[in-house]
Write an enzyme that holds these catalytic residues in place. Structure first.
Site, PDB file in Angstrom:
ATOM      1  N   ASP A  64     -22.709 -46.737 -31.731  1.00 15.19           N
ATOM      2  CA  ASP A  64     -23.581 -47.174 -30.641  1.00 15.19           C
ATOM      3  C   ASP A  64     -24.869 -46.356 -30.516  1.00 15.19           C
ATOM      4  O   ASP A  64     -25.837 -46.801 -29.929  1.00 15.19           O
ATOM      5  CB  ASP A  64     -22.824 -47.135 -29.298  1.00 15.19           C
ATOM      6  N   HIS A  65     -24.909 -45.178 -31.091  1.00 10.93           N
ATOM      7  CA  HIS A  65     -26.080 -44.306 -30.927  1.00 10.93           C
ATOM      8  C   HIS A  65     -27.154 -44.571 -31.984  1.00 10.93           C
ATOM      9  O   HIS A  65     -28.309 -44.838 -31.674  1.00 10.93           O
ATOM     10  CB  HIS A  65     -25.667 -42.835 -31.021  1.00 10.93           C
ATOM     11  N   ASP A 120     -18.109 -37.100 -26.845  1.00 14.79           N
ATOM     12  CA  ASP A 120     -19.321 -37.456 -26.115  1.00 14.79           C
ATOM     13  C   ASP A 120     -19.141 -36.971 -24.686  1.00 14.79           C
ATOM     14  O   ASP A 120     -18.077 -37.148 -24.088  1.00 14.79           O
ATOM     15  CB  ASP A 120     -19.526 -38.971 -26.139  1.00 14.79           C
ATOM     16  N   ARG A 382     -29.783 -39.008 -17.963  1.00 16.83           N
ATOM     17  CA  ARG A 382     -30.440 -37.747 -18.338  1.00 16.83           C
ATOM     18  C   ARG A 382     -31.935 -37.962 -18.474  1.00 16.83           C
ATOM     19  O   ARG A 382     -32.364 -38.934 -19.072  1.00 16.83           O
ATOM     20  CB  ARG A 382     -29.890 -37.230 -19.667  1.00 16.83           C
ATOM     21  N   SER A 537     -25.299 -32.762 -23.464  1.00 18.58           N
ATOM     22  CA  SER A 537     -24.570 -33.445 -24.535  1.00 18.58           C
ATOM     23  C   SER A 537     -23.475 -32.581 -25.159  1.00 18.58           C
ATOM     24  O   SER A 537     -23.578 -31.358 -25.182  1.00 18.58           O
ATOM     25  CB  SER A 537     -25.577 -33.834 -25.600  1.00 18.58           C
ATOM     26  N   ARG A 539     -22.922 -32.594 -28.312  1.00 21.14           N
ATOM     27  CA  ARG A 539     -23.217 -32.531 -29.745  1.00 21.14           C
ATOM     28  C   ARG A 539     -22.946 -31.143 -30.309  1.00 21.14           C
ATOM     29  O   ARG A 539     -23.564 -30.154 -29.917  1.00 21.14           O
ATOM     30  CB  ARG A 539     -24.651 -32.984 -30.031  1.00 21.14           C
TER      31      ARG A 539
HETATM   32  C1  MIC Z   1     -26.034 -37.851 -25.000  1.00 21.46           C
HETATM   33  O1  MIC Z   1     -26.022 -38.615 -24.050  1.00 21.46           O
HETATM   34  O2  MIC Z   1     -26.691 -36.794 -25.012  1.00 21.46           O
HETATM   35  C2  MIC Z   1     -25.216 -38.208 -26.207  1.00 21.46           C
HETATM   36  C3  MIC Z   1     -26.157 -38.556 -27.278  1.00 21.46           C
HETATM   37  O3  MIC Z   1     -24.404 -39.312 -25.947  1.00 21.46           O
HETATM   38  C4  MIC Z   1     -24.358 -36.998 -26.543  1.00 21.46           C
HETATM   39  C5  MIC Z   1     -23.693 -37.045 -27.799  1.00 21.46           C
HETATM   40  C6  MIC Z   1     -24.560 -36.772 -28.960  1.00 21.46           C
HETATM   41  O4  MIC Z   1     -25.419 -35.904 -28.908  1.00 21.46           O
HETATM   42  O5  MIC Z   1     -24.340 -37.425 -29.966  1.00 21.46           O
HETATM   43  C7  MIC Z   1     -23.344 -36.615 -25.467  1.00 21.46           C
HETATM   44  O6  MIC Z   1     -23.555 -36.901 -24.328  1.00 21.46           O
HETATM   45  O7  MIC Z   1     -22.363 -35.949 -25.772  1.00 21.46           O
HETATM   46 FE1  SF4 Z   2     -25.234 -43.249 -25.140  1.00 23.83          FE
HETATM   47 FE2  SF4 Z   2     -25.121 -40.719 -24.278  1.00 23.83          FE
HETATM   48 FE3  SF4 Z   2     -26.950 -42.407 -23.343  1.00 23.83          FE
HETATM   49 FE4  SF4 Z   2     -24.442 -42.730 -22.702  1.00 23.83          FE
HETATM   50  S1  SF4 Z   2     -25.714 -40.984 -22.171  1.00 23.83           S
HETATM   51  S2  SF4 Z   2     -25.851 -44.328 -23.312  1.00 23.83           S
HETATM   52  S3  SF4 Z   2     -23.392 -42.141 -24.554  1.00 23.83           S
HETATM   53  S4  SF4 Z   2     -26.781 -41.672 -25.427  1.00 23.83           S
END
Ligand code: MIC
Ligand code: SF4
Length: 646
Positions: A64-65, A120, A382, A537, A539
């Site tokens: 999905d990313h 995630d 975010r 995140s 990550r």
């Molecule tokens: C995010 O919202 O920052 C992400 C992208 O979903 C991350 C995961 C990632 O960095 O791949 C998260 O929230 O863990």
């Molecule tokens: Fe995707 Fe992270 Fe954004 Fe949620 S917050 S939509 S999991 S990138």
């Protein structure tokens, strides 16, 4: 004494430790989810652990990313790798374009009372259905898939007592923004938020999910709602009533803290740049000229949210303001199909919305980046600096109602000003169900070969800890540094998630583009930071990339939970200042030396600042298991040794 919901689920899954807040516990994990941006590493770790099949009840690998596939083979190559890994190792695979992991998981897989670990940070979204759902790094999820317990500190449990009912045009997003404004992005660290009280039944499952989703922004370990009649109706409409089991706190349950929230007293709120807790009322900022509006993300892309937006356009007969570029990324194809069945897709298209894929999209900077210096109003969770893909953009976080009103007026607008009659969104008797984009694991795993795309370059651990660490302070940063600062997202960098040497080049690139080069030239060194270091995140690249660049220890005032666990998993020593004022006594470029022969859980070490000729006491932020992991150079060698030693 009765039990609260968190204690009930933890108790039923406890593998190690005692349920005392702050103590390390190990819990059994029933389900896992991974998404592509973190999932490539999670599945590479799983493959490195060497088991033939996952040992969970259910594991799902979502894509999905990274769905932009812009100008290069990496995204599609990663998808093929993930599809082959899911088939081989026994997980379900949700294809690109099917929807956002958290939205899909709640629709099709989440089960009240069970545990879910996801790579995630917004995994707690499933708390909306009564799951104990926790975000973690890819390595921890790989270990859970291998049947290992998940280790965490038992959180304090905060009861949020909901009273009253939300006023028209105020919604779940405003509830969580209200909590963020009261508690801040550090306010939930070490805590789980458990919602209760008479207000609960006034909230639908998607609204509950929105609130649990952004509990992540409070820094909370997890958030959870009871599983009640509303939950049952949702699962029934998903054709999953058999998955229902009731969950509630005992009437005499004990809590570490209680917060009261009168839903009827909340008004439309907005989080200003660049932090989700920078909250004001929409009224206060009303009239702010806006360039773009984005509706979607795992926070606000449910049927409830998109129907509400469509109805606002239907009732007003309005169109998107000529100066606004407005986009919708639905949470799932089910949501999209429902909109179409109800004739509301037509309404939104005619109103002038751009429809993007059912994916994370703009939330992680994959497309729809604002213009230079642009103001973007988003229903996301975010608004960290640079996350939208535009370095100097200003991102404001709002509810779907406020986003709709803003798209109509062209400036930030309180939705109550539109003068529309209150909108009730009732849940369909049955959702349109089509699981054809979710593939089951292979019947014969031996038939499946892992598709190793040529760009995949795996690095999973470092050398064992030497007796002494020495080097320069490579960077000194302030409070609330996010993993988006440490390792940014965006269309250029995300495709490199399965290539560690390549992605490491972007470490700290939003705040200090010379970091990677400097770290390599100096042969590694130290990072110094303030409070809540590594929030946001999950990550693990924010730990793996520094490890790859030779970072030996991170010395801060305090850590965010997931990032701390990721540092430990990759053998980087996490230290905190015993006296927070000592933060001022160290500067970038200072040469440090630290004897680590005597590494004990919570022990105090003496950090020698050779440049200043001073000594600073620092605390080892590790429990007994953490000490072993860091000594071994990360969890991978530790687990391999443990398995070999069995
Ligand atoms: C995010 O919202 O920052 C992400 C992208 O979903 C991350 C995961 C990632 O960095 O791949 C998260 O929230 O863990
Ligand atoms: Fe995707 Fe992270 Fe954004 Fe949620 S917050 S939509 S999991 S990138």
């Amino acid at each position: 004494m009765g039990l609260n919901m968190v204690q009930k689920i933890v108790k039923a899954h406890l593998a190690e430790g005692r349920m005392t807040p702050g103590e390390t516990i190990g819990i059994r994990i029933d389900q896992t989810l991974t998404q592509d941006a973190t999932g490539t590493m999670a599945w590479l770790h799983f493959s490195a652990i060497g088991l033939p099949r996952v040992r969970t009840e259910l594991s799902v690998s979502y894509v999905d990313h990274n769905t932009l596939q812009a100008g290069g083979p990496e995204n599609a190559g990663d998808h093929l790798f993930l599809q082959s890994a899911a088939a081989k190792y026994g997980a379900f695979f949700s294809k690109a374009g099917g929807g956002i992991c958290h939205q899909l998981h709640i629709e099709r897989f989440a089960v009240p009372g069970k545990t879910l670990l996801g790579s995630d940070s917004h995994t707690p979204t499933a708390g909306g259905i009564g799951m104990l759902a926790i975000g973690a790094g890819g390595m921890d999820v790989a270990l859970a898939m291998a049947g290992e317990p998940f280790y965490l500190r038992m959180p304090k449990v905060v009861r949020v007592e909901l009273k009253g009912r939300l006023k028209p045009f105020v919604s779940a997003k405003d509830v969580i923004l209200e909590l963020l404004s009261r508690l801040s992005v550090k306010g939930g660290v070490g805590k789980a938020f458990e919602y209760g009280g008479p207000g609960v039944k006034t909230l639908t499952v998607p609204e509950r999910a929105t609130i649990c989703n952004m509990g992540a922004e409070l820094g909370a370990t997890t958030s959870i709602f009871p599983a009640d009649g509303e939950t049952y109706r949702f699962l029934k409409a998903q054709g999953r009533e058999r998955d229902f089991r009731p969950l509630s706190a005992d009437p005499d349950a004990d809590y570490d803290e209680v917060i009261e929230l009168d839903l009827s007293g909340i008004e439309p709120l907005v989080a200003r740049p660049h932090s989700p807790d920078n909250v004001k009322t929409v009224r206060e900022l009303s009239g702010l000229k806006v360039h773009q509006v984005a509706i979607g993300s795992c926070t606000n892309s449910s049927f409830r949210d998109l129907i509400t937006v469509a109805r606002i356009f239907q009732e007003t007969g309005a169109r998107v303001h000529p100066d606004i570029s407005a986009a919708i990324s639905p949470g799932s194809r089910q949501v999209l199909m429902l909109l179409a069945d109800m004739g509301l897709y037509q309404v939104l298209v005619s109103a002038g919305f751009r429809f993007l894929e059912c994916a994370c999209g703009p939330c992680i900077g994959m497309g729809f980046s604002p213009p230079a210096g642009g103001i973007s109003v988003r229903t996301f969770n975010r608004n960290f600096l640079g996350r939208s893909g535009t370095k100097d953009a200003e991102v404001y976080l709002v509810s779907p109602e406020t986003a709709a009103a803003t798209a109509i007026r062209g400036e930030l607008t309180d939705p109550r000003e539109l003068g529309v009659a209150p909108i009730e969104v009732s849940m369909p008797e049955r959702f349109p169900i089509d699981d054809s984009m979710i593939l089951a694991p292979a019947v014969d795993p031996d038939e499946v070969e892992l598709h190793m795309a040529p760009h995949i370059n795996y690095v999973g651990h470092k050398d064992p800890l030497p007796k002494e660490l020495s080097g320069e302070v490579l960077i000194k940063v302030g409070d609330n540094i996010t993993t988006d600062h440490i390792l940014p997202g965006g269309a250029r960098i995300l495709p490199l998630r399965s290539n560690i040497p390549a992605i490491a080049e972007y470490t700290f690139s939003v705040i200090d583009p010379a970091f990677a080069k400097r770290a390599k030239e100096k042969g590694g060194g130290f990072i110094v930071g303030g409070e809540n270091y590594g929030q946001g995140s999950s990550r693990e690249h924010a730990a793996i990339a520094p490890m790859y660049l030779g970072v030996k220890a991170v010395i801060v005032k305090s850590f965010a939970r997931i990032h701390h666990a990721n540092l430990v998993n990759f053998g980087i020593l996490p230290l905190t200042f015993v006296n927070p004022e000592d933060y001022e006594r160290i500067e970038q470029g200072d040469a440090l030396r630290l004897l680590v022969r005597e590494l004990s859980p919570g022990g105090i070490l003496t950090l020698v600042n050779e440049t200043k000729g001073e000594e600073v006491p620092v605390r080892v932020e590790l429990d007994a298991r953490g000490v072993e992991l860091v000594r071994a150079g990360g969890i991978l060698p530790y687990v391999r040794e443990k398995q070999g030693g069995r």
